[in-house]
Design a protein around this motif. Sequence first.
Motif, short mmCIF file in Angstrom:
data_model
loop_
_atom_site.label_atom_id
_atom_site.label_comp_id
_atom_site.label_asym_id
_atom_site.label_seq_id
_atom_site.Cartn_x
_atom_site.Cartn_y
_atom_site.Cartn_z
N GLN A 40 -23.15 11.30 -33.78
CA GLN A 40 -22.61 11.65 -35.09
C GLN A 40 -21.51 12.70 -34.92
N TYR B 235 -19.47 15.79 -37.01
CA TYR B 235 -19.54 16.70 -38.15
C TYR B 235 -18.33 17.62 -38.16
N LEU C 90 -22.25 22.25 -42.27
CA LEU C 90 -21.68 21.10 -41.59
C LEU C 90 -21.57 19.93 -42.55
N HIS D 262 -21.11 15.85 -42.69
CA HIS D 262 -21.22 14.64 -41.89
C HIS D 262 -19.97 13.78 -42.07
N PHE E 102 -17.68 18.86 -34.48
CA PHE E 102 -18.79 18.79 -33.54
C PHE E 102 -19.26 17.36 -33.39
#
Lengths: 112, 114
Positions: free
Chosen positions: A33, A35, A43, A45, A88
């Motif tokens: 994933q 972020y 964070l 998504h 991230f």
Amino acid sequence: SQQGEEDPQALSIQEGENATMNCSYKTSINNLQWYRQNSGRGLVHLILIRSNEREKHSGRLRVTLDTSKKSSSLLITASRAADTASYFCATVPREGAQKLVFGQGTRLTINP
Amino acid sequence: KAGVTQTPRYLIKTRGQQVTLSCSPISGHRSVSWYQQTPGQGLQFLFEYFSETQRNKGNFPGRFSGRQFSNSRSEMNVSTLELGDSALYLCASSTMPGLNTEAFFGQGTRLTVV
């Protein structure tokens, strides 16, 4: 310990250019994933890509996953000043505890 | 639909004290996870709760604990605070455990230990 290693640690580009961030990981994953985080806040998504998928798109975002190389990339096209943030990657391991294992992040700065 | 709510947003505590942080997940979400973010260690997993049960725990000392209530709200507690506990504590909620779907994060609680 961090599983993901992100490259580069910092990236500065001009508005309108494309930004590419890379993420490498160590163990087999269930999914990966991406972020975004603005200035030490929560964070957000962006995209989830499963281990059996190779590419995914969402608006100006394109994520690729290469499980043979244990790597992923996030491409932001036609960047905007509002894209300035830390990005991230996070992996969910296939084995063991189901948790997000984050990389150190890439600090992206879009210059107007 | 309201997002994940964390309270308080900011907190200053003295070494040796204890602190309790709260997280209200998105309505209908039953899985809540906690993460610690520091400049040195980055984002690290603390624990995950689902249906009032702790499913997973990260590599943190026993001073870090948590719980989840029947309405899915979660609290985490840190006892005997140390300077190194200063961090942004983030809570995330999702519909199901296992993280095969996206996790929604709150704005975090910034804890400063002096």
